[in-house]
Design a protein around this motif. Structure first.
Motif, PDB file in Angstrom:
ATOM      1  N   THR A  12     -41.628  14.041   5.026  1.00 38.17           N
ATOM      2  CA  THR A  12     -40.414  14.317   5.802  1.00 38.17           C
ATOM      3  C   THR A  12     -40.089  13.144   6.718  1.00 38.17           C
ATOM      4  O   THR A  12     -38.937  12.697   6.802  1.00 38.17           O
ATOM      5  CB  THR A  12     -40.598  15.597   6.639  1.00 38.17           C
ATOM      6  N   LEU A  13     -41.103  12.626   7.387  1.00 41.12           N
ATOM      7  CA  LEU A  13     -40.894  11.480   8.288  1.00 41.12           C
ATOM      8  C   LEU A  13     -40.438  10.250   7.515  1.00 41.12           C
ATOM      9  O   LEU A  13     -39.574   9.497   7.978  1.00 41.12           O
ATOM     10  CB  LEU A  13     -42.175  11.179   9.058  1.00 41.12           C
ATOM     11  N   ALA A  14     -41.017  10.045   6.332  1.00 37.96           N
ATOM     12  CA  ALA A  14     -40.632   8.889   5.517  1.00 37.96           C
ATOM     13  C   ALA A  14     -39.165   8.972   5.115  1.00 37.96           C
ATOM     14  O   ALA A  14     -38.453   7.958   5.099  1.00 37.96           O
ATOM     15  CB  ALA A  14     -41.526   8.796   4.280  1.00 37.96           C
ATOM     16  N   ASP A  15     -38.706  10.185   4.780  1.00 41.33           N
ATOM     17  CA  ASP A  15     -37.294  10.370   4.434  1.00 41.33           C
ATOM     18  C   ASP A  15     -36.387   9.968   5.599  1.00 41.33           C
ATOM     19  O   ASP A  15     -35.299   9.429   5.403  1.00 41.33           O
ATOM     20  CB  ASP A  15     -37.016  11.828   4.061  1.00 41.33           C
ATOM     21  N   LEU A  16     -36.840  10.247   6.813  1.00 40.83           N
ATOM     22  CA  LEU A  16     -36.012   9.981   7.996  1.00 40.83           C
ATOM     23  C   LEU A  16     -36.120   8.538   8.483  1.00 40.83           C
ATOM     24  O   LEU A  16     -35.147   7.978   8.996  1.00 40.83           O
ATOM     25  CB  LEU A  16     -36.428  10.929   9.133  1.00 40.83           C
ATOM     26  N   LEU A  17     -37.302   7.938   8.333  1.00 38.26           N
ATOM     27  CA  LEU A  17     -37.544   6.627   8.937  1.00 38.26           C
ATOM     28  C   LEU A  17     -37.421   5.461   7.958  1.00 38.26           C
ATOM     29  O   LEU A  17     -37.185   4.325   8.375  1.00 38.26           O
ATOM     30  CB  LEU A  17     -38.942   6.605   9.562  1.00 38.26           C
ATOM     31  N   GLY A  18     -37.627   5.717   6.665  1.00 41.83           N
ATOM     32  CA  GLY A  18     -37.504   4.638   5.684  1.00 41.83           C
ATOM     33  C   GLY A  18     -38.799   3.875   5.467  1.00 41.83           C
ATOM     34  O   GLY A  18     -39.796   4.054   6.175  1.00 41.83           O
ATOM     35  N   ILE A 155     -49.246   7.521   5.403  1.00 39.45           N
ATOM     36  CA  ILE A 155     -49.271   7.314   6.852  1.00 39.45           C
ATOM     37  C   ILE A 155     -47.913   6.774   7.296  1.00 39.45           C
ATOM     38  O   ILE A 155     -47.441   5.753   6.790  1.00 39.45           O
ATOM     39  CB  ILE A 155     -50.365   6.311   7.238  1.00 39.45           C
ATOM     40  N   VAL A 156     -47.291   7.482   8.247  1.00 34.10           N
ATOM     41  CA  VAL A 156     -45.971   7.104   8.741  1.00 34.10           C
ATOM     42  C   VAL A 156     -46.036   6.931  10.254  1.00 34.10           C
ATOM     43  O   VAL A 156     -46.690   7.717  10.954  1.00 34.10           O
ATOM     44  CB  VAL A 156     -44.909   8.164   8.371  1.00 34.10           C
ATOM     45  N   VAL A 157     -45.348   5.900  10.744  1.00 33.38           N
ATOM     46  CA  VAL A 157     -45.367   5.578  12.169  1.00 33.38           C
ATOM     47  C   VAL A 157     -43.968   5.783  12.748  1.00 33.38           C
ATOM     48  O   VAL A 157     -43.009   5.126  12.328  1.00 33.38           O
ATOM     49  CB  VAL A 157     -45.819   4.119  12.393  1.00 33.38           C
ATOM     50  N   THR A 158     -43.858   6.693  13.709  1.00 36.02           N
ATOM     51  CA  THR A 158     -42.588   6.939  14.397  1.00 36.02           C
ATOM     52  C   THR A 158     -42.563   6.132  15.693  1.00 36.02           C
ATOM     53  O   THR A 158     -43.444   6.316  16.544  1.00 36.02           O
ATOM     54  CB  THR A 158     -42.419   8.430  14.736  1.00 36.02           C
ATOM     55  N   PRO A 159     -41.592   5.219  15.856  1.00 25.77           N
ATOM     56  CA  PRO A 159     -41.523   4.467  17.108  1.00 25.77           C
ATOM     57  C   PRO A 159     -41.428   5.400  18.310  1.00 25.77           C
ATOM     58  O   PRO A 159     -40.719   6.405  18.273  1.00 25.77           O
ATOM     59  CB  PRO A 159     -40.241   3.635  16.945  1.00 25.77           C
ATOM     60  N   ALA A 160     -42.158   5.058  19.368  1.00 24.52           N
ATOM     61  CA  ALA A 160     -42.208   5.927  20.551  1.00 24.52           C
ATOM     62  C   ALA A 160     -40.817   6.223  21.094  1.00 24.52           C
ATOM     63  O   ALA A 160     -40.536   7.347  21.528  1.00 24.52           O
ATOM     64  CB  ALA A 160     -43.085   5.273  21.620  1.00 24.52           C
ATOM     65  N   ALA A 161     -39.923   5.239  21.065  1.00 29.45           N
ATOM     66  CA  ALA A 161     -38.587   5.415  21.629  1.00 29.45           C
ATOM     67  C   ALA A 161     -37.751   6.419  20.837  1.00 29.45           C
ATOM     68  O   ALA A 161     -36.767   6.959  21.357  1.00 29.45           O
ATOM     69  CB  ALA A 161     -37.859   4.073  21.685  1.00 29.45           C
ATOM     70  N   ARG A 162     -38.133   6.685  19.582  1.00 30.84           N
ATOM     71  CA  ARG A 162     -37.372   7.614  18.738  1.00 30.84           C
ATOM     72  C   ARG A 162     -38.096   8.946  18.566  1.00 30.84           C
ATOM     73  O   ARG A 162     -37.707   9.769  17.743  1.00 30.84           O
ATOM     74  CB  ARG A 162     -37.120   6.973  17.364  1.00 30.84           C
TER      75      ARG A 162
END
Length: 204
Positions: A12-18, A155-162
């Protein structure tokens, strides 16, 4: 404290973050561990040396995912005792661009490790790298406090600001998917595929 991101699959995160926020497929879970999620505690080790990871286990806050740049697969960054101490201190997981040893001990203890594999020989503890600075791990530039989510899917990394934006979008996406039957999904999917084929002039 459990991260709210633990309920969000990496897919799900990959779909949103690329693609740019997804680590490469070479970094994998070393055993069938549950999904982990938490803020990154970033480490940079000098190739062949594990001093900074060993220092990090005493500095990372409970719930952190220790994320390590090493550029080395010839010497282990950590073994069973280091993983056990990290686990006892509340570290959620290791995500390392390198290798570890003592996998049997790590698996038995139930400590999640994502890495490029195992090797029985340890690195030295002689060279200072960096703690709490950006680290490039699995092709992703990880900043301290970025949210790391890891399981068997990747493994997906979401930037803290987002963080809040992506968490809200992920929850909305998951809720929408949960309310859609397979029949409805198939109908929408088929229409999308047929349109894409038609747009390309494919008539088969």
């Amino acid at each position: 404290m459990t991260s709210p991101f633990k309920d969000v699959p990496p897919t799900t995160l990959a779909d949103l973050l690329g693609r740019a926020q997804v680590m490469d497929s070479g970094i994998r879970p070393l055993w069938d561990s549950p999904r982990v999620a938490g803020p990154a505690y970033t480490v940079r080790c000098v190739p062949g040396d594990n001093l900074m990871l060993h220092a990090a286990i005493y500095r990372a806050e409970p719930g952190s995912v220790i994320v390590v740049e090493s550029g080395d697969v010839d010497y282990a960054l950590a073994g069973g005792n280091v993983c056990a101490v990290a686990q006892r201190r509340g570290v959620a997981a290791f995500v390392v661009d390198g290798v570890i040893r003592d996998l049997g001990e790590v698996r038995e203890a139930g400590f999640p490790v994502f890495s490029r594999g195992v090797i029985p020989i340890p690195g030295t503890k002689e060279k200072a790298g960096a703690l709490g600075e950006p680290a490039r791990v699995g092709g992703v530039l990880v900043h301290p406090g970025d949210i790391v989510v890891a399981d068997e899917e990747g493994i997906v990394v979401t930037p803290a600001a987002r963080r809040e934006e992506i968490l809200a979008a992920a929850r909305a996406k998951l809720a929408k998917e949960a309310g859609e039957s397979l029949d409805a999904w198939e109908a929408n999917h088929r229409a999308r595929i047929e349109k894409a084929l038609s747009d390309q002039g494919f008539t088969g």
